[in-house]
Motif scaffolding. Structure first.
Motif, PDB file in Angstrom:
ATOM      1  N   ARG A 129       0.867  -1.178   0.000  1.00  0.00           N
ATOM      2  CA  ARG A 129       0.000   0.000   0.000  1.00  0.00           C
ATOM      3  C   ARG A 129       0.903   1.228   0.000  1.00  0.00           C
ATOM      4  O   ARG A 129       1.675   1.440   0.925  1.00  0.00           O
TER       5      ARG A 129
ATOM      6  N   ASP B 585     -11.980 -12.686   4.212  1.00  0.00           N
ATOM      7  CA  ASP B 585     -12.301 -11.281   4.494  1.00  0.00           C
ATOM      8  C   ASP B 585     -13.560 -10.844   3.768  1.00  0.00           C
ATOM      9  O   ASP B 585     -14.381 -10.096   4.308  1.00  0.00           O
ATOM     10  N   ALA B 589     -16.892  -9.372   5.488  1.00  0.00           N
ATOM     11  CA  ALA B 589     -17.390  -8.032   5.182  1.00  0.00           C
ATOM     12  C   ALA B 589     -18.852  -8.069   4.740  1.00  0.00           C
ATOM     13  O   ALA B 589     -19.628  -7.167   5.044  1.00  0.00           O
TER      14      ALA B 589
ATOM     15  N   ILE C  99      -5.460  -2.526  -0.516  1.00  0.00           N
ATOM     16  CA  ILE C  99      -6.490  -1.929   0.337  1.00  0.00           C
ATOM     17  C   ILE C  99      -7.355  -3.083   0.865  1.00  0.00           C
ATOM     18  O   ILE C  99      -7.798  -3.922   0.082  1.00  0.00           O
ATOM     19  N   PRO C 100      -7.578  -3.169   2.155  1.00  0.00           N
ATOM     20  CA  PRO C 100      -8.387  -4.277   2.686  1.00  0.00           C
ATOM     21  C   PRO C 100      -9.754  -4.334   2.005  1.00  0.00           C
ATOM     22  O   PRO C 100     -10.363  -3.301   1.740  1.00  0.00           O
ATOM     23  N   ILE C 101     -10.205  -5.552   1.727  1.00  0.00           N
ATOM     24  CA  ILE C 101     -11.441  -5.711   0.951  1.00  0.00           C
ATOM     25  C   ILE C 101     -12.641  -5.094   1.672  1.00  0.00           C
ATOM     26  O   ILE C 101     -13.544  -4.552   1.044  1.00  0.00           O
ATOM     27  N   ARG C 102     -12.635  -5.141   2.989  1.00  0.00           N
ATOM     28  CA  ARG C 102     -13.753  -4.543   3.722  1.00  0.00           C
ATOM     29  C   ARG C 102     -13.835  -3.049   3.421  1.00  0.00           C
ATOM     30  O   ARG C 102     -14.909  -2.503   3.164  1.00  0.00           O
ATOM     31  N   GLU C 103     -12.656  -2.410   3.414  1.00  0.00           N
ATOM     32  CA  GLU C 103     -12.608  -0.975   3.114  1.00  0.00           C
ATOM     33  C   GLU C 103     -13.163  -0.706   1.711  1.00  0.00           C
ATOM     34  O   GLU C 103     -13.912   0.250   1.500  1.00  0.00           O
ATOM     35  N   LEU C 105     -15.294  -2.583  -0.055  1.00  0.00           N
ATOM     36  CA  LEU C 105     -16.734  -2.842  -0.119  1.00  0.00           C
ATOM     37  C   LEU C 105     -17.521  -1.743   0.589  1.00  0.00           C
ATOM     38  O   LEU C 105     -18.570  -1.298   0.113  1.00  0.00           O
TER      39      LEU C 105
END
Lengths: 234, 602, 181
Positions: A129, B585, B589, C99-103, C105
């Protein structure tokens, strides 16, 4: 002072005292691939793509001064594969999305990949990132594309000599930062130079992207290094 | 006037003071806040980006608060082998925060750190500069409680170690653990004798004596010391320097700590002898930050030597030779043990290695000809000057003369420092240290060689198993893969990031190694490990990357059966990709349960 | 003698690579003479009906279904080719990697200014494929035999590669054929 006699892959060459292997090779019409190196800047040997072999030892040709009688190996298959590996490493350690990059076609990293026929890297993508800093009025710094060549760090200084760009952190987290205060006062020329000196699309002069059409960009037709090799029949 | 401004203004307007200013701010404010960065930049005429670059390079500096007190818990493999996990958990529970964070009340910050030179008394930690050794979960809790109650870290040290560790200027719980005293370093030495002897000779004679003795650099690389001094002396320059590398950062080494604690006078004499030989007036002791607790002690020894005329102007009765020593501090970076990185750091910059040529003997500290020598090398040189080359040469092997200090740690009954003659076999050493069942021995630290039983007749010397001094013993129940993983983590973290193969290559090597270690490797993956390891070694810019693949390469060579047993034989492609893990994940989510067919499709 | 069989699929891609395949213009008539298509959007055959010689994969793997399709291609194709940047390195869909997938979505389905405030929901229908934590290049999921870079790869590159593969000769990759954009 007398010329220095040396060979590259058996070819007899002459160089001048004080020259590095890269410089002398170029003067003899031999291309040694470079990426962090930029004519006129102090070489720093960061990308290692110019690695050559002399007497069984590997060394960066951009920082190694010429020595009388040196027998430089430049195109041995294992050396060329090492260079290709290093190019692949640079691709996987950053986020290099060529299709959407303003520098595509003029990018030296991409051009080296073309020259070495990089179809897919042997290494897994790391997807770090990274930040984009667009706070400077004229410049944009995209960490995703940065390859830590340190050209900007070496080349770009404010009027009083302070460095506009600097490396921060270390290890794989090392990144180039632009000094916010100094960047706020860059002239048009300084901003343009910063963009031009960047081999990839990490430093961009804002509002100038995609100015040259596909087909007419620097590396669309001829491989990087072919200007050096012109007339040498590679 | 703000506190930041006040601190900064106390320092000279000289960019080489950068690290000193940063250290001052860090010590007094607990971190280097934005305002301090601006002040420092303005004061030293640097850009703020450059100042941030220096702060972020070093482990013990930080742009963000790390708590009123900071615990730096060693993360070396030996620390882990001695119960680090439980100690770390105790710290976390008591401080109510994870490592890398600060407790909610801001009193205590927790941080992991690379080997702090206490491998014979692990787990250990540095808290506000104070060393705590042989930690247990209970001791860890007591430290946090004490800090929270406002007791300074020094007030939490209940018992002191042996020797000079008890002196009023050290007062450390560190133990010397000197297990074997040899004739060179620990032989009888009359203070001042080396300097007096040296100045009675010509500099050329001193160099010649050291050359004849066959003294090779004790840091591990083994460059002939006399030759280095000769090269340095030969350079025409108005000023030359002697720099002592007291930045032993190779995990598992701690012998220089013992020299600095017990034999600082001998070391400083060695520096003066080197200064006389090369024609330098100033010596710089680059002291690793982890050993800052020894600084007052070292300064006092220096003051004593000055009083006795062994340092200072026209010393030891010489009409011309003046020599003095200053101490420069590191700030937490393994790479600064590399001599050119050390010089950069001593000049106040990021500790990034330089390109060679020019070599430090040509253009070193402040661009002047400089001889950079290891602590043990300089102390040994002092003894050689007194006792003569023949005396020294009679010990060790023909090509590796003299004795070597070894730091022995890990699974053995008697960890500590051993002064042994070169040529000692691993088996003999294991016998001395009390490790009859050792399964593997790491000689020379992570950058050295992991030796299996088949190699226990190998000898410690430059032509067989060279070592800067680190010897780590692994008992029969240790998992070699865990060891290698810890070593690779260390190199990944300690790479300066300058060159591609070391910065990215070590990350990729570690990733590939983990794939194999986790049972997802193929024969092709083993071939990759070998090829990538060779690539990183061949193309890296300095010694770090030129040796960092060794944990993988030397264990592959000496423990091939372990690797064979981990891979999936006969399969040509096993992906690292794991669908069950990759959908976790996304399911969480979206608040979905992973369907079975996705999870076990493979 | 039966003709070599080709199959194609578009995973997390934009179908641009398939468009580029059609861009071989009149050579497509030659191609039809040369090969037979099996599972492919070009002939709309949905499932493999026979063993395939060359499988062409466009796009990377961004969800569980992509993985399933890719694995079935690996099982049914003798030679598997990653076609285009997305198959080779994830391409533009991979801009979310890191980027984390939760972020991702939450940004797309909950916090974006264009989301209907009455209807904020991360899609969770059991029939939908499950999104992966990252977009994976195909060769990190199954073994891939050849790679054709480009966004899209030029029609000439595709033509050269396909004809070389069905004729069993090595690929002739001239400088102008290898481009990443």
């Amino acid at each position: 002072m007398n010329d220095i006699r040396f060979t590259i892959d058996g070819k007899e060459c002459l160089g001048k005292p004080g020259q590095t292997i890269v410089e002398a090779a170029k003067a003899n019409g031999v291309y040694i691939p470079v990426l962090c190196h930029f004519e006129g800047l102090k070489p720093v040997g960061s990308c290692r793509i110019c690695t050559v072999r002399v007497g069984g030892r590997f060394m960066a040709a951009c920082t190694q001064p010429l020595i009388e009688g040196m027998a430089v190996e430049n195109t041995a298959p294992d050396l060329e594969d090492m260079r290709k590996s290093l190019i692949e490493m640079l691709f996987v350690e950053g986020n290099h999305l060529c299709p959407s990059c303003e520098k595509s076609g003029n990018c030296e990293l991409q051009a080296l990949a073309y020259r070495y026929q990089l179809m897919a890297p042997r290494f897994p993508y790391l997807w770090p990132r990274r930040d984009i800093d667009a706070s400077a009025p004229l410049l944009m710094l995209d960490g995703n594309r940065c390859i830590q060549c340190l050209r900007c760090v070496r080349a770009c200084r404010a009027k009083d000599g302070r460095k506009v760009f600097a490396a921060v952190d270390r290890s794989h987290r090392v990144k180039i930062e632009v000094d916010k205060k100094l960047a706020a006062h860059l002239s048009e020329d300084q901003a343009r130079r910063a963009m031009d000196i960047c081999p990839v699309g990490a430093i961009l002069r804002k509002e100038t992207g995609f100015a040259v059409p596909i087909g007419r960009r620097k590396f669309d037709r001829a491989p990087i290094g072919s200007d050096v090799e012109k007339g040498t029949g590679r | 006037m703000t506190q930041e401004k006040e601190i900064v203004l106390q320092h000279p307007k000289d960019p080489s003071a950068l690290l000193d200013v940063i250290r001052d701010v860090q010590t007094r404010l607990g971190h280097v806040p934005e305002e301090a960065v601006s002040r420092i930049a303005a004061h030293l005429k640097l850009s703020e980006a450059e100042v941030r670059g220096a702060v972020t390079f070093y482990h013990f500096f930080s742009l963000t608060p790390r708590g009123a007190s900071t615990v730096y818990l060693n993360d070396s493999i030996t620390s882990r082998m001695n119960g680090r996990t439980a100690v770390a958990r105790a710290f976390e529970e008591e401080a109510d925060c994870r490592f890398g964070e600060v407790s909610p009340d801001g009193r205590v910050g927790l941080s992991s750190t690379s080997c702090i030179g206490m491998n014979d008394q692990e787990p250990s930690a540095i808290v506000d500069g104070v060393v705590f050794t042989k930690l247990s979960p209970d001791k860890a809790r007591a430290i946090v409680r004490g800090l929270r109650d406002g007791t300074p870290a020094s007030g939490l040290v209940a018992e002191f170690g042996d020797g000079a560790n008890q002196s009023s200027l050290v007062r450390a719980m560190v133990s010397n653990n000197i297990r074997k005293r040899g004739p060179v370093l620990f032989g009888p030495h009359e203070p001042g004798a080396a300097v007096r002897k040296a100045v009675s000779m010509t500099p050329e004679q001193v160099i010649d004596e050291v050359k004849k003795a066959g003294l090779l650099g004790r840091g591990g690389a083994g460059f002939p010391t006399g030759l280095k001094w000769e090269f340095c002396r030969r350079e025409k320059a108005p000023e030359r320097y002697v720099v002592c590398n007291a930045d032993e950062g190779e995990p598992g080494t701690f012998k220089d700590r013992v020299v600095l604690t017990e034999l600082p006078g001998l070391l400083f004499e060695g520096m003066a002898v080197a200064g006389y030989a090369v024609g330098a007036r100033t010596g710089v002791l680059y002291l690793r930050s982890e050993y800052a607790y020894l600084r007052a002690h070292l300064e006092a020894v220096l003051a004593g030597l000055r009083k006795e005329g062994i340092l200072g102007k026209r010393i030891a009765g010489s009409p011309k030779f003046s020599f003095d020593i200053v101490i420069k501090s590191g700030a937490g970076a393994y790479i600064c043990g590399e001599e050119s990185a050390l010089l950069e750091s001593a000049e106040g910059k990021r500790g990034e290695p330089r390109d060679r040529p020019p070599f430090p003997v040509q253009a070193g500290y402040l661009d002047r000809p400089t001889t950079v020598n290891n602590v043990e090398t300089l102390a040994t040189a002092a003894r050689i000057v007194v006792e003569g080359a023949a005396w020294f040469k009679a010990m060790g092997t023909p090509k590796s003369a003299g004795t070597k200090l070894l730091s022995v740690s890990g699974d053995c009954a008697r960890p500590g420092v051993y002064e042994v003659e070169y040529g000692l076999s691993i088996a003999e050493l294991l016998d001395m240290a009390g490790a009859p069942e050792a399964k593997a021995v790491q000689v020379g630290g992570p950058s050295g060689t992991c030796v299996s039983k088949a190699g226990y007749q190998r000898k410690i010397c430059f032509s067989d198993l060279p070592t800067g001094g680190s010897v780590i013993v692994f008992g029969p129940d240790r998992d070699i893969f865990e060891v290698v993983e810890n070593f690779m983590e260390f190199f990944v973290e300690e790479s300066c990031g300058w060159c591609t193969p070391c910065r990215a290559g070590n990350v990729l090597l570690k990733k590939k190694f983990e794939k194999v270690a986790h049972g997802k490797g193929t024969e092709g993956d083993l071939r990759d490990l070998e090829a990538w390891g060779k690539l990183v070694k061949a193309t890296s810019r300095c010694g770090l990357g030129q040796t960092s693949p060794n944990p993988i390469l030397t264990t592959m060579q000496n423990f091939p059966e372990l690797y064979e047993a981990r891979i999936q034989k006969g399969r040509d492609f096993v992906p690292e990709f794991d669908l069950a893990a990759a959908i976790q994940d996304g399911c969480a989510a979206a608040n979905r349960r992973p369907a079975c067919k996705e999870a076990d499709h493979e | 003698m039966s003709k070599p069989v080709i199959a194609t699929a578009s995973l997390a891609g934009c179908f641009g690579c398939h468009m580029s395949l059609l861009d071989i213009d009149e050579r497509i008539l030659g191609l039809i003479d040369l090969v037979e298509f099996n599972k492919s959007p070009i002939d709309d055959i949905k499932t493999f009906t026979k063993p395939v010689d060359v499988g062409l994969i466009e796009g990377g793997c961004c969800n569980s279904e992509n993985v399933e399709v890719l694995r079935s291609f690996r099982k049914n194709c003798k030679v598997l080719v990653s076609v285009g940047e997305c198959a080779i390195m994830g391409g533009l869909p991979a801009m979310r990697n890191g980027i984390p997938i939760r972020e991702c979505l939450e940004e797309a389905y909950l916090n974006s200014p264009t989301v209907d405030p009455e209807d904020r929901l991360i899609p969770n229908d059991e029939d939908l494929p499950i999104i992966l934590d990252k977009v994976y290049p195909c060769h990190e999921v199954v073994k891939i035999d050849h790679f054709l870079p480009g966004c899209p790869p030029s029609a000439d590159l595709i033509w050269e590669a396909v004809t070389a593969l069905v004729e069993g000769r090595p690929l002739q990759l001239t400088y102008d054929l290898i481009k990443f954009d």
